[in-house]
Design a protein around this motif. Structure first.
Motif, PDB file in Angstrom:
ATOM      1  N   UNK A  15     -62.034  20.940  -1.376  1.00  0.00           N
ATOM      2  CA  UNK A  15     -61.939  19.759  -0.502  1.00  0.00           C
ATOM      3  C   UNK A  15     -62.661  18.551  -1.114  1.00  0.00           C
ATOM      4  N   UNK A  16     -63.545  18.817  -2.086  1.00  0.00           N
ATOM      5  CA  UNK A  16     -64.275  17.724  -2.763  1.00  0.00           C
ATOM      6  C   UNK A  16     -63.534  17.201  -3.984  1.00  0.00           C
ATOM      7  N   UNK A  17     -62.431  17.828  -4.323  1.00  0.00           N
ATOM      8  CA  UNK A  17     -61.735  17.474  -5.567  1.00  0.00           C
ATOM      9  C   UNK A  17     -61.355  15.995  -5.605  1.00  0.00           C
ATOM     10  N   UNK A  18     -61.388  15.439  -6.815  1.00  0.00           N
ATOM     11  CA  UNK A  18     -60.969  14.036  -6.960  1.00  0.00           C
ATOM     12  C   UNK A  18     -59.442  13.942  -7.060  1.00  0.00           C
ATOM     13  N   UNK A  19     -58.796  15.099  -7.254  1.00  0.00           N
ATOM     14  CA  UNK A  19     -57.327  15.158  -7.319  1.00  0.00           C
ATOM     15  C   UNK A  19     -56.753  15.262  -5.903  1.00  0.00           C
ATOM     16  N   UNK A  20     -55.962  14.291  -5.486  1.00  0.00           N
ATOM     17  CA  UNK A  20     -55.408  14.305  -4.118  1.00  0.00           C
ATOM     18  C   UNK A  20     -54.601  15.576  -3.858  1.00  0.00           C
ATOM     19  N   UNK A  21     -53.798  16.017  -4.836  1.00  0.00           N
ATOM     20  CA  UNK A  21     -52.936  17.191  -4.604  1.00  0.00           C
ATOM     21  C   UNK A  21     -53.766  18.461  -4.428  1.00  0.00           C
ATOM     22  N   UNK A  22     -54.873  18.563  -5.171  1.00  0.00           N
ATOM     23  CA  UNK A  22     -55.749  19.736  -5.035  1.00  0.00           C
ATOM     24  C   UNK A  22     -56.430  19.740  -3.671  1.00  0.00           C
ATOM     25  N   UNK A  43     -57.647   7.974   1.940  1.00  0.00           N
ATOM     26  CA  UNK A  43     -56.946   9.122   1.356  1.00  0.00           C
ATOM     27  C   UNK A  43     -55.460   8.961   1.635  1.00  0.00           C
ATOM     28  N   UNK A  44     -54.605   9.550   0.800  1.00  0.00           N
ATOM     29  CA  UNK A  44     -53.173   9.514   1.117  1.00  0.00           C
ATOM     30  C   UNK A  44     -52.894  10.223   2.448  1.00  0.00           C
ATOM     31  N   UNK A  45     -51.842   9.784   3.120  1.00  0.00           N
ATOM     32  CA  UNK A  45     -51.476  10.362   4.415  1.00  0.00           C
ATOM     33  C   UNK A  45     -51.315  11.874   4.324  1.00  0.00           C
ATOM     34  N   UNK A  46     -50.671  12.371   3.271  1.00  0.00           N
ATOM     35  CA  UNK A  46     -50.420  13.813   3.126  1.00  0.00           C
ATOM     36  C   UNK A  46     -51.729  14.611   3.114  1.00  0.00           C
ATOM     37  N   UNK A  47     -52.750  14.056   2.456  1.00  0.00           N
ATOM     38  CA  UNK A  47     -54.055  14.737   2.381  1.00  0.00           C
ATOM     39  C   UNK A  47     -54.693  14.765   3.764  1.00  0.00           C
ATOM     40  N   UNK A  48     -54.652  13.640   4.455  1.00  0.00           N
ATOM     41  CA  UNK A  48     -55.264  13.579   5.790  1.00  0.00           C
ATOM     42  C   UNK A  48     -54.516  14.470   6.787  1.00  0.00           C
ATOM     43  N   UNK A  49     -53.204  14.551   6.615  1.00  0.00           N
ATOM     44  CA  UNK A  49     -52.399  15.404   7.498  1.00  0.00           C
ATOM     45  C   UNK A  49     -52.852  16.863   7.409  1.00  0.00           C
ATOM     46  N   UNK A  50     -53.049  17.325   6.167  1.00  0.00           N
ATOM     47  CA  UNK A  50     -53.494  18.719   5.959  1.00  0.00           C
ATOM     48  C   UNK A  50     -54.942  18.900   6.423  1.00  0.00           C
ATOM     49  N   UNK A  51     -55.772  17.873   6.228  1.00  0.00           N
ATOM     50  CA  UNK A  51     -57.164  17.961   6.691  1.00  0.00           C
ATOM     51  C   UNK A  51     -57.216  18.065   8.213  1.00  0.00           C
ATOM     52  N   UNK A  53     -58.642   6.541  12.887  1.00  0.00           N
ATOM     53  CA  UNK A  53     -57.271   6.692  12.375  1.00  0.00           C
ATOM     54  C   UNK A  53     -56.292   5.788  13.126  1.00  0.00           C
ATOM     55  N   UNK A  54     -56.662   5.390  14.351  1.00  0.00           N
ATOM     56  CA  UNK A  54     -55.786   4.537  15.163  1.00  0.00           C
ATOM     57  C   UNK A  54     -55.909   3.058  14.751  1.00  0.00           C
ATOM     58  N   UNK A  55     -56.916   2.767  13.939  1.00  0.00           N
ATOM     59  CA  UNK A  55     -57.114   1.376  13.523  1.00  0.00           C
ATOM     60  C   UNK A  55     -56.550   1.106  12.132  1.00  0.00           C
ATOM     61  N   UNK A  56     -56.032   2.159  11.488  1.00  0.00           N
ATOM     62  CA  UNK A  56     -55.573   2.002  10.103  1.00  0.00           C
ATOM     63  C   UNK A  56     -54.059   2.020   9.998  1.00  0.00           C
ATOM     64  N   UNK A  57     -53.552   1.133   9.185  1.00  0.00           N
ATOM     65  CA  UNK A  57     -52.101   1.073   8.969  1.00  0.00           C
ATOM     66  C   UNK A  57     -51.638   2.334   8.237  1.00  0.00           C
ATOM     67  N   UNK A  58     -50.437   2.794   8.596  1.00  0.00           N
ATOM     68  CA  UNK A  58     -49.848   3.927   7.888  1.00  0.00           C
ATOM     69  C   UNK A  58     -50.285   5.281   8.400  1.00  0.00           C
ATOM     70  N   UNK A  59     -51.192   5.310   9.385  1.00  0.00           N
ATOM     71  CA  UNK A  59     -51.688   6.588   9.902  1.00  0.00           C
ATOM     72  C   UNK A  59     -50.974   7.008  11.204  1.00  0.00           C
ATOM     73  N   UNK A  60     -49.927   6.254  11.581  1.00  0.00           N
ATOM     74  CA  UNK A  60     -49.228   6.528  12.857  1.00  0.00           C
ATOM     75  C   UNK A  60     -48.773   7.988  13.010  1.00  0.00           C
ATOM     76  N   UNK A  61     -48.262   8.621  11.928  1.00  0.00           N
ATOM     77  CA  UNK A  61     -47.830  10.023  12.099  1.00  0.00           C
ATOM     78  C   UNK A  61     -48.956  10.971  12.539  1.00  0.00           C
ATOM     79  N   UNK A  62     -50.216  10.548  12.352  1.00  0.00           N
ATOM     80  CA  UNK A  62     -51.338  11.402  12.756  1.00  0.00           C
ATOM     81  C   UNK A  62     -51.709  11.220  14.222  1.00  0.00           C
ATOM     82  N   UNK A  63     -51.294  10.101  14.816  1.00  0.00           N
ATOM     83  CA  UNK A  63     -51.733   9.790  16.185  1.00  0.00           C
ATOM     84  C   UNK A  63     -51.343  10.881  17.172  1.00  0.00           C
TER      85      UNK A  63
END
Length: 251
Positions: free
Chosen positions: A27-34, A73-81, A111-121
């Motif tokens: 979870x600390x990786x600097x690689x987004x995919x990891x 972080x990219x949306x995909x990373x936050x979605x999995x988190x 997350x509600x104040x950031x653009x692009x995070x709507x799928x997480x709401x």
């Protein structure tokens, strides 16, 4: 591998091989995919698995997941988190308590104040609804003595007061005008639970009254159409029921 981890035995084997700490470190990786992969594997291992939940929280996973959700972080990373966080918190009052102490609700709110995070709401709304209901159902049920300890643990989780204090009363209804029925259904469920605690706020919110009236008109029409097609207990009738219940509660 990920699919297999959702099975409890495989998750236990994985744990005994020291795999969990490796994943938490991922979870600390600097690689987004990891990072994304580690969060997904963690979420699958945590799902309905108390032993893994305990090991993960002791291994610092909760803090790391909140850091991912709180930073760029990219949306995909936050979605999995968020998936891993949900798996960790469900049916685990100790983790819920730590989540509140670490400012987890503020992190989700950001997350509600950031653009692009709507799928997480809607995922956040679903998680809050599930956690509030989980606590209410347990406290309401006439459980055996062995549940007493769990009920005491849940009583220490001050989730609803924190939700009210931190402005979720105003935040959640803002999602009702979303076009998807599935999103509205989840939002209506949470608003329906929060009515008891946010009643004064909701009564003083003219925008909410207007939105509920519009939804009632829309769902009356869709429910009537459903009925004409022979579906007496249809989806839209259920949504109409949710809207009417909230309107009734606010009178």
């Amino acid at each position: 591998m990920e699919a297999a981890l959702s099975q409890v035995d495989n998750a236990k084997d994985f744990l005994s091989m020291g795999g969990l700490q490796l994943v938490i470190e991922g979870l600390n990786s600097s690689e987004a995919s990891l990072k994304e992969h580690a969060a997904f594997v963690l979420g699958a291992a945590l799902s309905s698995n108390p032993k893994v939940q305990i090991e993960a929280i002791e291994g610092g996973a909760l803090q790391k997941l909140l850091v991912i959700l709180a930073t760029e972080q990219p949306l995909a990373v936050r979605k999995k988190a968020l998936f891993a966080l949900s798996s960790m918190l469900r049916h685990f009052p100790y983790a819920q308590q730590q989540f509140l102490k670490l400012g987890g609700l503020q992190v989700l709110r950001s997350l509600f104040r950031q653009k692009g995070m709507e799928p997480l709401h809607v995922r956040v709304v679903t998680l809050l609804y599930d956690l509030i209901m989980e606590k209410m159902l347990l406290e309401d049920s006439q459980q055996e003595e062995q549940m007493e300890e769990k009920i005491q643990q849940y009583q220490q989780v001050r989730l609803v007061p924190a939700v009210v204090e931190q402005g979720w009363c105003a935040l959640v209804p803002n999602l009702l005008p979303m076009p998807e029925h599935d999103t509205r259904e989840k939002v209506l469920k949470l608003v329906g639970v929060l009515v008891a605690f946010c009643r004064e706020h909701y009564r003083g919110d003219p925008a909410l009254g207007t939105t509920l009236s519009l939804l009632r008109s829309e769902y009356e029409e869709l429910a009537a159409q459903e009925q004409r097609e022979g579906d007496k207990d249809g989806y839209f009738r259920e949504l109409l029921g949710s809207v009417n219940t909230i309107i009734q509660e606010l009178r």
